[in-house]
Design an enzyme around this catalytic site. Structure first.
Site, mmCIF file in Angstrom:
data_model
loop_
_atom_site.group_PDB
_atom_site.id
_atom_site.type_symbol
_atom_site.label_atom_id
_atom_site.label_comp_id
_atom_site.label_asym_id
_atom_site.label_seq_id
_atom_site.Cartn_x
_atom_site.Cartn_y
_atom_site.Cartn_z
ATOM 1 N N ASP A 44 -9.158 68.069 -23.019
ATOM 2 C CA ASP A 44 -7.690 68.106 -22.983
ATOM 3 C C ASP A 44 -7.102 67.890 -24.376
ATOM 4 O OD1 ASP A 44 -8.220 65.417 -23.228
ATOM 5 O OD2 ASP A 44 -6.877 64.776 -21.626
ATOM 6 N N SER A 45 -7.966 67.686 -25.372
ATOM 7 C CA SER A 45 -7.506 67.699 -26.770
ATOM 8 C C SER A 45 -6.861 69.041 -27.103
ATOM 9 C CB SER A 45 -8.677 67.421 -27.719
ATOM 10 O OG SER A 45 -9.756 68.282 -27.440
ATOM 11 N N ASP A 83 -12.156 68.852 -18.790
ATOM 12 C CA ASP A 83 -11.432 67.588 -18.657
ATOM 13 C C ASP A 83 -10.446 67.620 -17.503
ATOM 14 O OD1 ASP A 83 -11.908 65.344 -20.226
ATOM 15 O OD2 ASP A 83 -10.939 66.209 -21.998
ATOM 16 N N LYS A 113 -14.845 66.075 -16.600
ATOM 17 C CA LYS A 113 -14.870 64.799 -17.323
ATOM 18 C C LYS A 113 -13.611 64.025 -16.977
ATOM 19 C CE LYS A 113 -14.327 64.383 -22.040
ATOM 20 N NZ LYS A 113 -13.082 63.594 -22.125
ATOM 21 N N GLU A 182 -15.998 56.659 -27.041
ATOM 22 C CA GLU A 182 -15.200 57.047 -28.211
ATOM 23 C C GLU A 182 -14.762 55.835 -29.037
ATOM 24 O OE1 GLU A 182 -12.112 59.891 -27.384
ATOM 25 O OE2 GLU A 182 -11.261 59.736 -29.404
#
Ligand code: KIV
Length: 264
Positions: A44-45, A83, A113, A182
């Site tokens: 989703d970045s 995502d 994810k 992360e």
């Protein structure tokens, strides 16, 4: 014959072979990256890298499906993970399964994810038990940006460290096949990797993780609005594009392009 890597293929790499993962959102990029990676993440970045938003919170299922479809259609080796967008899974496990099923059935990706720790473990289990492989995402969770104000590393004190460890355990026990961790110290990345028996894929979590993931636009030097310490820029695409387009503009303005070579 289908040569695409499967979930068991990825799980079996733990402790034996590093897992290579990159984000991917578009067709041409999928064709290139597929030759080099084990996992393509339609992250989703894309809300930031493709759509220019300041965070990932306004990404929709529609966006994930459109980009997911491009990536699946244009790759045939890497496992594709999509995502789950913010707001589509946190409140209700049935809604979460329905979103996951829609992403998988409309894109033919293999897995989804989800960002979150112990608070979403029941939902992870509910989705996995109904047939959809789940990759977790712990540590820094960009979908929770408004709680912390900035994209900061996590695990800086004992309380935060214990939270990351218990999140990892909860997501792994819930049946996830792997987890992204992360922005944590190297030692915490190592502890999580040793704690769980599924692959732990780091982004800014140090060298001991079972694999690494980066956002492709960061790696290429294309997206430079944020520069976290963990990003290594292997290229300078922004400059390459600037120079190419500047040369083109000059040639058009000076009547040098197209010229005979590029004309019928
Ligand atoms: O959306 C994304 O690109 C991600 C990676 C940072 C792992 O979740």
């Amino acid at each position: 014959m289908n040569k695409r890597l499967t979930v068991p293929d990825i799980v079996s790499k733990k402790g034996k072979e590093k897992i290579v993962m990159l984000t991917c959102y578009t067709a041409q990029m999928a064709k290139i990256l597929d030759n080099h990676v084990d996992i393509l993440l339609v992250g989703d970045s894309l809300g930031m890298t493709i759509y220019g938003h300041k965070d990932t919170l306004s990404v929709s299922s529609r966006m994930m499906i459109d980009h997911g479809l491009c990536v699946v259609k244009n790759s045939n080796k890497a496992l594709v993970v999509i995502d789950m967008p913010f707001g589509t899974f946190e409140a209700d496990k049935v809604k979460a399964f329905e979103t996951a099923a829609e992403l998988i059935s409309k894109t033919k990706a293999t897995a989804i994810k989800m960002e979150g720790g112990a608070e979403i473990a029941d939902t992870v289990n509910f989705i996995v038990e109904r047939g959809i492989p789940v990759m977790g995402h712990i540590g820094l969770m960009p979908q929770k940006i408004n709680l912390v104000g900035r994209f900061l590393s996590v695990g800086k004190n004992k309380k935060e460290e214990n939270k990351v460890l218990s999140d990892a355990k909860a997501i792994s026990d819930a049946g996830a096949f792997s987890v992204v961790i992360e922005a944590t110290k190297t030692e915490l990345g190592k502890k999580v990797t040793n704690l769980i028996n599924i692959p732990c894929i780091g982004i800014g979590a140090g060298k001991y993780c079972d694999g690494q993931v980066l956002v492709i636009d960061d790696l290429l030097g294309f997206y430079d609005e944020l520069s976290p310490k963990f990003v290594k820029r292997y290229s300078d695409m922004k400059n390459i594009i600037n120079t190419s387009v500047k040369n083109y503009s000059n040639e058009v303005r000076n009547s040098k392009f197209p010229g005979n070579k590029y004309s019928y």
